[in-house]
Design an enzyme around this catalytic site. Structure first.
Site, short mmCIF file in Angstrom:
data_model
loop_
_atom_site.label_atom_id
_atom_site.label_comp_id
_atom_site.label_asym_id
_atom_site.label_seq_id
_atom_site.Cartn_x
_atom_site.Cartn_y
_atom_site.Cartn_z
NE ARG A 111 -0.40 -0.81 4.84
CZ ARG A 111 -0.84 -0.78 6.08
NH1 ARG A 111 -2.09 -0.46 6.32
NH2 ARG A 111 -0.06 -1.08 7.09
CB CYS A 115 2.73 8.81 -8.73
SG CYS A 115 3.22 10.45 -9.27
CD GLU A 150 0.14 4.58 9.86
OE1 GLU A 150 0.74 3.76 9.17
OE2 GLU A 150 0.05 4.51 11.10
CB CYS A 160 7.53 13.30 -8.87
SG CYS A 160 6.02 12.52 -8.26
CD GLU A 307 -3.75 2.68 12.62
OE1 GLU A 307 -2.73 2.01 12.88
OE2 GLU A 307 -4.05 3.02 11.47
CD1 TRP A 315 3.26 -3.46 13.10
CD2 TRP A 315 5.10 -2.54 13.96
NE1 TRP A 315 2.85 -2.49 13.99
CE2 TRP A 315 3.96 -1.91 14.54
CE3 TRP A 315 6.37 -2.12 14.36
CZ2 TRP A 315 4.06 -0.89 15.48
CZ3 TRP A 315 6.47 -1.10 15.30
CH2 TRP A 315 5.32 -0.50 15.84
CE LYS A 356 -1.16 -16.08 8.53
NZ LYS A 356 -0.36 -15.45 7.47
CG PHE A 357 0.07 -14.26 13.43
CD1 PHE A 357 -0.90 -15.11 13.96
CD2 PHE A 357 0.82 -14.69 12.35
CE1 PHE A 357 -1.11 -16.38 13.42
CE2 PHE A 357 0.62 -15.95 11.81
CZ PHE A 357 -0.35 -16.80 12.34
#
Ligand code: GAL
Length: 665
Positions: A111, A115, A150, A160, A307, A315, A356-357
């Site tokens: 994600r 651009c 984010e 750009c 969040e 992570w 998932k964890f």
């Protein structure tokens, strides 16, 4: 944003994952109510479901979810989906894909991979946002817009590069010679003769011109802001009364959050403090800095804790379950500093995919019978008792300047100590001195108003932007206390070193000193300085300064500059300007702040006494006490208070167990 009168308790809800088992949605509603959830953030990653093919829309899933939420008294923070695109979009319009610094275009995946300039992407985003606003503008569940997710990163594609050149033309009045001068391009034969010769800084290209790097960072930040403005245009038009936010990440400096915050109705922060991994007392203290940043960014108004994890994350290298009780304590720390919400990532744990964890309120078992669910539900009950705190502010007598633009400037120059700069760490080090003493401290940018504070501290304020020199001078003249540290007021807005000696211009008079030389200090070769009979290490970097009228409070006790001033105080106008010419990562900041606090006549925000291991924070009429240490702590209350969660009066000595907290009024 007007105070809601209740703390928002909710978070990321991604029911799109259970599109084929919609009975789970009903279970979600039931369990949300049981957990005291009153809001859910929906639609963040829903684009491929609502526009499965270009121009083909199916909002039935969102319709159903929003209706169900409304029927169950749960409000919606409705997200725009630009953070992750459907695959068809990248396949059909490859220009929307981000190009890395290497010049290689990314493929579809993950994600935040778009651009920021692409007209196609901007149009597609505006279109889907308009459709969302048109469809849900009158939906009773709609509480707030959550823009994308984010924002981060940068793109180096040709679009750009061209936009960057246009940005530079504006910045330098279309005058290439002005740019050559400001970038000091006379050096190394770098004079450009055509705008097309300029491109983004690259590892295999130009990366040794600090002003170019600074301009690129500012351009990338402005691109995010203009991308955001493009996103919100239809929302502002169709839903003018619905507040708009987007979620920020700590001290991420790829975007100038202090600038972007000005475009939001309220600031939101995604917060994942690693209590379970590091020293919890240190983490508690450090996080007061982030919360103070986010409150200050919104001009002191409440922010949203958009969040957090109700349990562990997935992570970090090693992901540990936080101990029982930490969840409520950690969430309330945010509330104590100005959060009007406690929100999670995510409501229900994914069965597959990358996260998932990652902790969630509902675990894979799918029921309420987990410790995490019980802790969330119990916090939900507590938050209901804090409704009257919403909208209230923390009054700060002190501010630390932590400027996003300066963070880049301090990163990009070569000299003195190239490895150890840590601008944000330096700001945090000074900030915590107030936090641990029960004194609320704002964290502001260079360009914010100083006049409401008795004391302003400017750690490593290397770049002084236009107008700021005068502001400091006036502030001190009018009675303020201002503290500067090493490498102060070295460069201007364009990162050009001020001529005529440092600190710049009239600041030499304000501080009553001048800095002749600066030096890096290698590890293992630290020197010493003395203040009030105590010796401190001089580490990382120092200035060799001379007094020009300032009172010398401390001197160097090693080096050829032994005996020269290391800490000074100058009475200027009705105020005082302090200079600390060296960095110290030990006790110096603590001891020096003790002196500053007395000097400036600052007293703690409450009359409650406790050791520095108890964090005491006042927000409006509420007082919060936290024990993040690994020992049971006590505090002595200065009067009779009402213990909000215990629902009783308390006075005298109170005990705070491990992970303990108390909320008083
Ligand atoms: C955030 C992100 C969420 C989720 C979370 C996991 O940075 O916005 O979508 O990935 O991290 O901790």
């Amino acid at each position: 944003m007007k105070p809601l009168g209740y703390i928002v308790h909710g978070g990321d809800y991604n029911p799109d994952q259970w599109i084929n088992t919609p009975h789970i949605w009903d279970e979600d509603m039931r369990l949300m109510k049981e957990a005291g959830i009153n809001s859910a953030t929906v639609g963040i990653f829903a684009w491929s479901l609502i526009e499965p093919e270009e121009g083909v829309y199916d909002f039935s899933f969102l319709d159903t979810i929003l209706d169900k939420m409304n029927d169950n008294g749960i409000k919606a923070v409705l997200a725009t989906p630009s953070g992750a695109r459907p695959p068809w979009l990248s396949q059909k319009y490859p220009e929307v894909l981000r190009v890395e610094e290497t010049g290689i275009r990314n493929e579809f995946g993950v994600r935040h991979n778009h651009c920021l300039t692409s007209p196609v992407y901007r149009e597609k985003v505006r279109n889907i946002n308009r459709l969302l606003a048109e469809r849900y503008k009158d939906h009773p569940a709609l509480q707030m817009w959550h823009i994308s997710n984010e924002y981060s990163g940068e793109c180096h594609c040709e679009l750009c590069q061209e936009a960057f050149r246009e940005w530079l033309k504006k910045e330098y009045d279309n005058d290439l010679e002005k740019l050559n001068f400001k970038w000091w391009n006379g050096f190394w034969s770098h004079r450009v003769t055509d705008w097309s010769q300029i491109s983004s800084p690259k590892f295999r290209g130009e990366n040794h011109v600090p002003a170019l790097k600074l301009c690129w960072s500012r351009f990338v930040s402005d691109s995010h802001i203009s991308f955001f403005e493009n996103e919100i245009a239809p929302l502002r038009e169709l839903t003018p009364s619905i507040p708009i936010t987007t979620n920020f990440m700590g001290v991420y400096n790829g975007i100038n959050y202090q600038e972007m915050a000005k475009k939001l109705d309220l600031v939101s922060y995604d917060s994942y403090p690693p209590f379970e991994i590091e020293d919890s007392l240190e983490i508690g203290r450090e996080w007061t800095f982030y919360y103070d940043i986010y409150r200050s960014m919104g001009g002191g108004k409440p922010f949203f804790l958009m969040e957090s994890s109700p349990s562990l994350v997935n992570w970090r290298d090693v992901n540990v379950i936080p101990e029982p009780g930490r969840h409520a304590q950690s969430s309330l720390l945010a509330v104590a500093h100005g959060a009007d919400s406690v929100q999670y990532f995510q409501w229900r744990k994914s069965r597959g995919g990358h996260e998932k964890f990652h902790g969630a309120v509902i675990d894979h078992i799918g029921t309420n019978e987990t410790r995490v669910f019980r802790e969330v539900a119990s916090l939900g009950e507590k938050l209901k008792k804090l409704g009257d705190i919403t909208g209230s502010e923390c009054k700060s007598q002190v501010a630390v300047i932590c400027d996003w633009d300066n963070s880049h400037a301090t990163e990009y120059f070569h000299g003195f100590n190239n490895k150890r700069r840590d601008y944000f760490g330096e700001c945090e080090k000074w900030h915590r001195q107030f936090s641990i003493r029960g004194i609320s401290c704002d964290v502001i940018s260079e360009t914010d108003d100083f006049t409401k504070y008795a004391l302003v501290i400017a750690p490593f304020m290397y770049m002084i932007k236009d107008g700021v020199k005068d502001k400091i001078k006036e502030y001190v003249e009018n009675g303020g206390s201002f503290v500067a540290t090493y490498l102060f007021a070295v460069t201007d807005t364009d990162d050009m070193v001020f001529y005529g000696g440092l600190p710049a211009d009239e600041l030499k008079e304000v501080f009553g000193i001048w800095a002749e030389e600066s030096s890096g200090i290698p590890e293992g070769k630290e020197g010493t300085a003395e203040l009030c009979g105590k010796t401190y290490k001089t580490e990382v970097v120092l200035d060799v300064i001379h007094s020009r009228g300032a009172e010398v409070l401390g001197t160097y006790t090693s080096g050829f500059y032994k005996g020269q001033p290391a800490v000074t105080r100058n009475a200027y106008g009705k105020g005082k300007a302090y200079y600390t010419a060296f960095r110290n990562d030990g006790d110096f900041t603590d001891d020096f702040c003790e002196m500053l606090i007395k000097d400036a006549g600052i007293t703690p925000d409450t009359g409650i006494t406790a050791s520095k291991e108890v964090l005491i924070r006042k927000r409006g009429e509420h007082i919060f006490l936290f024990n993040f240490s690994d020992k049971i702590q006590t505090a002595v209350l200065d009067r009779v208070y009402f213990d909000i969660f215990g629902e009783k009066e308390v006075s005298g000595e109170i005990t705070l167990p491990l992970c303990g907290y108390l909320v008083l009024k």
